[in-house]
Design an enzyme around this catalytic site. Structure first.
Site, PDB file in Angstrom:
ATOM      1  N   HIS A 185      70.325  -7.717  79.768  1.00  0.00           N
ATOM      2  CA  HIS A 185      70.269  -8.295  78.431  1.00  0.00           C
ATOM      3  C   HIS A 185      70.875  -7.350  77.401  1.00  0.00           C
ATOM      4  O   HIS A 185      71.728  -7.740  76.583  1.00  0.00           O
ATOM      5  CB  HIS A 185      68.788  -8.581  78.105  1.00  0.00           C
ATOM      6  CG  HIS A 185      68.562  -9.321  76.845  1.00  0.00           C
ATOM      7  ND1 HIS A 185      67.992 -10.550  76.789  1.00  0.00           N
ATOM      8  CD2 HIS A 185      68.816  -8.979  75.553  1.00  0.00           C
ATOM      9  CE1 HIS A 185      67.899 -10.950  75.530  1.00  0.00           C
ATOM     10  NE2 HIS A 185      68.384 -10.015  74.760  1.00  0.00           N
ATOM     11  N   GLU A 186      70.461  -6.080  77.441  1.00  0.00           N
ATOM     12  CA  GLU A 186      70.947  -5.155  76.416  1.00  0.00           C
ATOM     13  C   GLU A 186      72.403  -4.780  76.628  1.00  0.00           C
ATOM     14  O   GLU A 186      73.149  -4.556  75.668  1.00  0.00           O
ATOM     15  CB  GLU A 186      70.072  -3.897  76.391  1.00  0.00           C
ATOM     16  CG  GLU A 186      68.595  -4.150  76.206  1.00  0.00           C
ATOM     17  CD  GLU A 186      68.265  -5.052  75.040  1.00  0.00           C
ATOM     18  OE1 GLU A 186      69.036  -5.081  74.066  1.00  0.00           O
ATOM     19  OE2 GLU A 186      67.237  -5.756  75.097  1.00  0.00           O
ATOM     20  N   HIS A 189      74.555  -7.172  74.868  1.00  0.00           N
ATOM     21  CA  HIS A 189      74.704  -6.842  73.445  1.00  0.00           C
ATOM     22  C   HIS A 189      75.713  -5.729  73.266  1.00  0.00           C
ATOM     23  O   HIS A 189      76.563  -5.747  72.358  1.00  0.00           O
ATOM     24  CB  HIS A 189      73.367  -6.376  72.852  1.00  0.00           C
ATOM     25  CG  HIS A 189      72.333  -7.456  72.791  1.00  0.00           C
ATOM     26  ND1 HIS A 189      72.625  -8.784  72.640  1.00  0.00           N
ATOM     27  CD2 HIS A 189      70.979  -7.385  72.861  1.00  0.00           C
ATOM     28  CE1 HIS A 189      71.513  -9.484  72.620  1.00  0.00           C
ATOM     29  NE2 HIS A 189      70.497  -8.660  72.752  1.00  0.00           N
TER      30      HIS A 189
END
Lengths: 310, 195
Positions: A185-186, A189
């Site tokens: 997920h990160e 980003h």
């Protein structure tokens, strides 16, 4: 009415006029006092922010714009979720040590780092993201860009765009599967920040990157049902509902806005961001070999070139 | 949903080379490396063609019940799986009978897939593209952080990766990656190094 000696010499009209004048004077004084206090508070706040320990630790390159209140609330919320980012190591009190089993933060940190290393070696999605980042010119250094910390119990990870670090929460992400999910997920980003001019103060940019993360890595049918965003009856195109719901929740976790506002922002960018599937190229279905296929597919997009050329 | 228009093959390679950035070579030089041991001239984008079993696998997966359910869940309709079947048939024709027409069809189909991905990616105009990494990508961390990281596990692993002692090798744990690098001298036309 205060008990005071009434001067019976004055008439009723005079008395009323005197009292009226007094009350007006009192009101004016009261308002002036409130203004002065507000001014003092605002000055103290701005002076406090400039001299705070946190800012001395790491400079905020993003200058405070006119919307100072919003900026402060943004930092405050983030600092509540990731207290160690400010520089103070987490120190549990006696109650936490005795009843919650805390007190082994150093050991937890090492365990977290070892699991992160295992995940980086063995997870298809994480390796795909690392390759894609390297090929895009943003190589990830495991020490510089990943940090294991104690965070608030509501989060398992985060991305700090100021220092450009992925934060993995050693106290909540205790299993390799959870660390893998948080890291994927990160890193999405991070990928968006690397390839595009991401402004984390822009709500639309934040919503877009959260939509992409929810779309690519989360939201299978069952997760939608258990979260309540998808009903058993209507199945058609419900994936979008799950993604929107998740994105709104992620936005609300780091921004101080109402859920209606967050939903509005997510809806405004949804169409474009939902269809942008880089660097995976597909929506991963659970319990399938899609992760492996997506990793192998990296060759056709050129994401493996940075590793092939030594 | 965005509709896909046909563009020429050169624009796809342009988009790929633009996309990749400064740290890598262009696709045409890589393909020439791959075709060096060949006697015959193969088309430039042969490296795009995956091993044939992958097409068969994708076709079977596309038709399966779970995938159909998921397609309906995501798109509201079941997707057309015949593309995978055609690619598989053409791939087998190329592998077994060196049919260059079949190879070109597979290459065209792969390019179309890449194009579809990139089109959706560049159609996302919520944000501007960067031409270089962000300025703070490798900026210096505050001293109190670097001091904390001094004797940490990840620091050792990161240093080992840089010095070459550790490597991020093939993921499955098998020695498929080594097999691929040793097998280059065999002169197979389609690359089996899928890891």
């Amino acid at each position: 009415m205060p008990f005071r000696k009434v001067d019976c010499s004055e008439s009723v009209e005079e008395a009323l006029a005197r009292l009226d004048l007094e009350s007006k004077r009192n009101k004016a004084e009261r308002l002036a006092k409130a203004e002065a206090e507000k001014l003092k508070k605002a000055q103290a706040k701005s002076a406090g922010v400039r001299n705070s320990k946190e800012d001395a630790r790491y400079e905020d390159p993003l200058s405070l714009d006119a919307d100072k209140e919003r900026e402060l609330s943004l930092n405050e919320k983030a600092r509540k979720l990731y207290p160690e980012r400010g520089g103070d190591a987490y120190k549990p009190g006696w109650f936490d040590v005795v009843f919650k089993g805390e007190g082994r933060e150093g050991l937890d940190k090492m365990k977290c780092e070892m699991k992160v290393w295992k995940v980086v070696q063995n997870s298809y999605l994480v390796r795909l993201l690392l390759d894609a980042l390297k090929s895009s010119g943003c190589e990830v250094d495991l020490r510089r860009h990943i940090s294991c910390e104690v965070c608030d119990v509501s989060v398992t990870g985060g991305y700090d765009p100021t220092l450009n670090q992925v934060v993995i929460c050693q106290n909540t992400a205790r299993y390799k599967g959870i660390i893998q999910g948080a890291l994927t997920h990160e890193l999405i980003h991070m990928f968006d920040n690397c390839r595009h001019k991401l402004d984390f103060k822009n709500m639309q940019h934040l919503a877009c990157t959260e939509i992409r993360a929810a779309n690519l890595a989360h939201c299978s049918y069952m997760s939608g049902v258990t979260d309540g965003s998808v009903s058993f009856g209507s199945i058609k195109e419900q994936h979008q509902e799950c993604v929107k719901d998740r994105a709104v929740r992620s936005v609300l976790a780091v921004r101080d806005v109402s859920s209606e506002e967050a939903r509005e922002v997510v809806d405004s960018v949804f169409e474009r961001c939902y269809n942008d599937l880089e660097p995976f190229g597909r929506r991963i279905r659970r319990n399938s070999d899609h992760m492996q296929k997506a990793y192998w597919d990296r060759k056709s997009m050129g994401y493996d070139l940075a590793n092939r050329i030594k | 949903m965005v509709s896909v228009a046909e563009t020429s093959s050169s624009s796809v390679s342009d988009i790929i080379t633009q996309n990749i950035g400064s740290s890598s070579e262009s696709s045409s030089t890589v393909s020439s490396e791959a075709s060096k041991p060949q006697q015959q001239q193969v088309p430039a984008f042969t490296w795009l063609v995956k091993p044939c079993f992958i097409y068969k696998d994708e076709y079977k997966d596309c038709k399966s019940f779970r995938a159909r359910f998921n397609q309906y869940f995501v798109d509201g309709k079941t997707s057309d799986c015949t593309g995978w079947k055609e690619d598989y048939d053409n791939c087998v024709l190329w592998e077994d009978k060196d049919d260059v027409d079949a190879l070109n069809k597979v290459i065209a189909s792969e390019k179309k897939r890449v194009q579809k991905r990139l089109k959706a990616h560049y159609a996302n105009d919520v944000w501007e593209q960067r031409s270089e990494p962000p300025a703070n990508w490798n900026s210096e961390l505050p001293k109190w952080i670097t001091k904390e990281y001094e004797g940490s596990f990840l620091k050792k692993k990161a240093d080992d990766l840089k010095s070459g002692e550790e490597k991020l090798g093939p993921i499955s744990g098998s020695r498929a990656g080594e097999r691929a690098s040793h097998g280059e001298g065999e002169g197979t036309s389609s690359s089996c190094s899928i890891v």
